[in-house]
Motif scaffolding. Structure first.
Motif, PDB file in Angstrom:
ATOM      1  N   CYS A  86      16.634  60.143  -8.486  1.00 54.03           N
ATOM      2  CA  CYS A  86      15.563  59.895  -9.456  1.00 54.03           C
ATOM      3  C   CYS A  86      14.452  60.932  -9.267  1.00 54.03           C
ATOM      4  CB  CYS A  86      14.962  58.506  -9.225  1.00 54.03           C
ATOM      5  SG  CYS A  86      15.974  57.135  -9.727  1.00 54.03           S
ATOM      6  N   PRO A  87      13.725  61.235 -10.340  1.00 53.48           N
ATOM      7  CA  PRO A  87      13.923  60.784 -11.716  1.00 53.48           C
ATOM      8  C   PRO A  87      15.088  61.518 -12.370  1.00 53.48           C
ATOM      9  CG  PRO A  87      12.048  62.260 -11.602  1.00 53.48           C
ATOM     10  CD  PRO A  87      12.504  62.050 -10.196  1.00 53.48           C
ATOM     11  N   ALA A  88      15.816  60.808 -13.216  1.00 55.48           N
ATOM     12  CA  ALA A  88      16.995  61.412 -13.847  1.00 55.48           C
ATOM     13  C   ALA A  88      17.272  60.746 -15.181  1.00 55.48           C
ATOM     14  CB  ALA A  88      18.215  61.280 -12.940  1.00 55.48           C
ATOM     15  N   GLY A  89      17.820  61.527 -16.097  1.00 55.74           N
ATOM     16  CA  GLY A  89      18.251  61.048 -17.396  1.00 55.74           C
ATOM     17  C   GLY A  89      19.672  61.504 -17.669  1.00 55.74           C
ATOM     18  N   PRO A  90      20.145  61.404 -18.897  1.00 49.81           N
ATOM     19  CA  PRO A  90      21.512  61.800 -19.235  1.00 49.81           C
ATOM     20  C   PRO A  90      21.858  63.232 -18.848  1.00 49.81           C
ATOM     21  CG  PRO A  90      20.566  60.535 -21.015  1.00 49.81           C
ATOM     22  CD  PRO A  90      19.449  60.788 -20.046  1.00 49.81           C
ATOM     23  N   ALA A  91      20.910  64.166 -18.982  1.00 51.70           N
ATOM     24  CA  ALA A  91      21.208  65.560 -18.640  1.00 51.70           C
ATOM     25  C   ALA A  91      21.499  65.708 -17.157  1.00 51.70           C
ATOM     26  CB  ALA A  91      20.031  66.460 -19.040  1.00 51.70           C
ATOM     27  N   VAL A 289      25.236  48.853 -24.554  1.00 49.51           N
ATOM     28  CA  VAL A 289      24.500  49.921 -23.868  1.00 49.51           C
ATOM     29  C   VAL A 289      25.380  50.705 -22.904  1.00 49.51           C
ATOM     30  CG1 VAL A 289      22.219  48.891 -24.127  1.00 49.51           C
ATOM     31  CG2 VAL A 289      23.639  48.244 -22.169  1.00 49.51           C
ATOM     32  N   MET A 290      26.347  50.042 -22.265  1.00 48.10           N
ATOM     33  CA  MET A 290      27.246  50.748 -21.354  1.00 48.10           C
ATOM     34  C   MET A 290      28.030  51.826 -22.102  1.00 48.10           C
ATOM     35  SD  MET A 290      28.589  50.876 -18.193  1.00 48.10           S
ATOM     36  CE  MET A 290      28.560  49.277 -17.397  1.00 48.10           C
ATOM     37  N   ILE A 291      28.570  51.473 -23.257  1.00 44.84           N
ATOM     38  CA  ILE A 291      29.349  52.435 -24.033  1.00 44.84           C
ATOM     39  C   ILE A 291      28.468  53.579 -24.510  1.00 44.84           C
ATOM     40  CG2 ILE A 291      30.601  52.745 -26.205  1.00 44.84           C
ATOM     41  CD1 ILE A 291      31.732  49.936 -25.836  1.00 44.84           C
ATOM     42  N   ARG A 292      27.300  53.264 -25.046  1.00 44.31           N
ATOM     43  CA  ARG A 292      26.390  54.308 -25.525  1.00 44.31           C
ATOM     44  C   ARG A 292      26.046  55.292 -24.413  1.00 44.31           C
ATOM     45  NH1 ARG A 292      21.467  51.203 -28.584  1.00 44.31           N
ATOM     46  NH2 ARG A 292      22.661  49.831 -29.936  1.00 44.31           N
ATOM     47  N   GLY A 293      25.666  54.748 -23.258  1.00 49.08           N
ATOM     48  CA  GLY A 293      25.261  55.609 -22.156  1.00 49.08           C
ATOM     49  C   GLY A 293      26.402  56.460 -21.640  1.00 49.08           C
ATOM     50  N   ALA A 294      27.578  55.859 -21.485  1.00 42.07           N
ATOM     51  CA  ALA A 294      28.730  56.599 -20.966  1.00 42.07           C
ATOM     52  C   ALA A 294      29.150  57.708 -21.917  1.00 42.07           C
ATOM     53  CB  ALA A 294      29.890  55.647 -20.711  1.00 42.07           C
ATOM     54  N   LEU A 295      29.158  57.414 -23.221  1.00 41.22           N
ATOM     55  CA  LEU A 295      29.526  58.437 -24.198  1.00 41.22           C
ATOM     56  C   LEU A 295      28.543  59.610 -24.160  1.00 41.22           C
ATOM     57  CD1 LEU A 295      30.620  56.515 -27.421  1.00 41.22           C
ATOM     58  CD2 LEU A 295      32.014  58.058 -26.034  1.00 41.22           C
ATOM     59  N   ASP A 296      27.266  59.296 -24.086  1.00 45.20           N
ATOM     60  CA  ASP A 296      26.248  60.342 -24.083  1.00 45.20           C
ATOM     61  C   ASP A 296      26.415  61.255 -22.869  1.00 45.20           C
ATOM     62  OD1 ASP A 296      24.016  61.888 -24.598  1.00 45.20           O
ATOM     63  OD2 ASP A 296      22.586  60.391 -23.864  1.00 45.20           O
TER      64      ASP A 296
END
Length: 303
Positions: A86-91, A289-296
């Motif tokens: 942390c801190p961290a996002g999708p990138a 939300v799991m699917i959205r996050g994993a796909l991203d």
């Protein structure tokens, strides 16, 4: 059909493998679930187990990108993927992912977990919950609660997961129910009692003396003020209440604040009730939300 299918998301934990076939918009189309969690597998078994489980989809749709998350990327899983700090996002999560080609040409992306090096006495960790937070969205600063065996409280700030903390509430509850005087005193099969649950929450709100509060599960019965039917719910209220009390004391929220619950481990309703007792306003995140996050994260890693 094949053109509409975008990817497979595999949530592979300790006791089960759950795969979701998703379309281009991220909608779940089909689910496959097996009891072949990582605790039941030996080193070298994982690829064969995965290919066998996904064979019906792969034979129909051909090679697809596959995201794998959860304990499968832990030290005891298929491939250990180092935690992203942390801190961290999708990138940052995408940059920390590892890739592997499967025999049918599918790209398998192992998603990393997250660590919070600011926690004491040791850095905290999560695997999978960070994908749920990312899938909920990081545009707005927020407090996120993910109920579960190891519940997580996370802060979203400036578009990233800034920090988080783990509470082993569910695991302690299971231990008490199965291996303590509470197990000997509670009605079997278990009975849910909303009034007793709320009473446990109120007691936890009024006192931080958790070790004494737990013994009240026995003395309440001796005093004739707690029945065997109420025991389980009362103890559950004590434990979840202590989680909310400690989260407040550790600065995760103040009375009157708002927080969002994401994920659904069958505990959302109980956490909503706890929030009302502790004067915390609750919003509920979407179910996918799991699917959205994993796909991203997977798509970013494949760029």
């Amino acid at each position: 059909m094949a053109a509409e299918t975008a990817a497979i998301i595999v949530d592979w934990g300790t006791t089960s493998l759950r795969a979701t076939l998703v379309d281009q918009s991220g909608n779940g189309k089909e689910i496959i679930e097996t009891p072949q969690g990582i605790s039941s597998l030996n080193k070298g078994d994982h690829e064969e187990v995965l290919m066998t489980a996904l064979a019906p989809w792969l034979s129909t749709h051909g090679a697809l990108p596959i995201a794998a998350l959860g304990m499968i990327t832990s030290r005891n899983g298929w491939i250990e993927v180092p935690y992203v700090a942390c801190p961290a996002g999708p990138a940052e999560l995408a940059a920390g992912s590892l890739r592997k080609s499967l025999p049918n040409g599918s790209h398998l992306v192992f998603l990393p977990g997250l660590t919070d090096p600011s926690r004491r006495p040791f850095p905290d960790v999560m695997r999978g919950e960070e994908i749920q937070v990312a899938g909920h969205g990081l545009a707005d600063d927020a407090t996120i609660i993910i109920p579960g065996t190891h519940s997580k409280w996370a802060k979203v700030k400036t578009g990233r997961i800034d920090s988080f903390q783990t509470f082993v509430t569910g695991e302690i509850f299971a231990l008490l129910l199965n291996n303590s005087f509470i197990a000997r005193g509670a009605t079997q099969p278990p009975v849910d009692d909303p009034e007793a649950y709320r009473r446990g929450l109120e007691e936890a709100k009024s006192s931080a003396a958790m070790l004494s509060l737990l013994f009240s599960a026995r003395t309440g019965g001796l005093a004739g003020r707690l029945t065997t039917d109420q025991l389980r719910s009362y103890v559950h209220g004590l434990l979840i209440g202590q989680e909310f009390r400690q989260a407040r004391e550790d600065g995760w929220y103040s009375e009157g604040d708002e927080a969002t619950i994401v994920g659904n481990d069958g505990l959302n309703d109980l956490y909503k009730i706890a929030a009302t007792v502790f004067d915390l306003k609750i919003n509920l995140g979407a179910d996918d939300v799991m699917i959205r996050g994993a796909l991203d994260v997977m798509r970013r890693s494949l760029l």
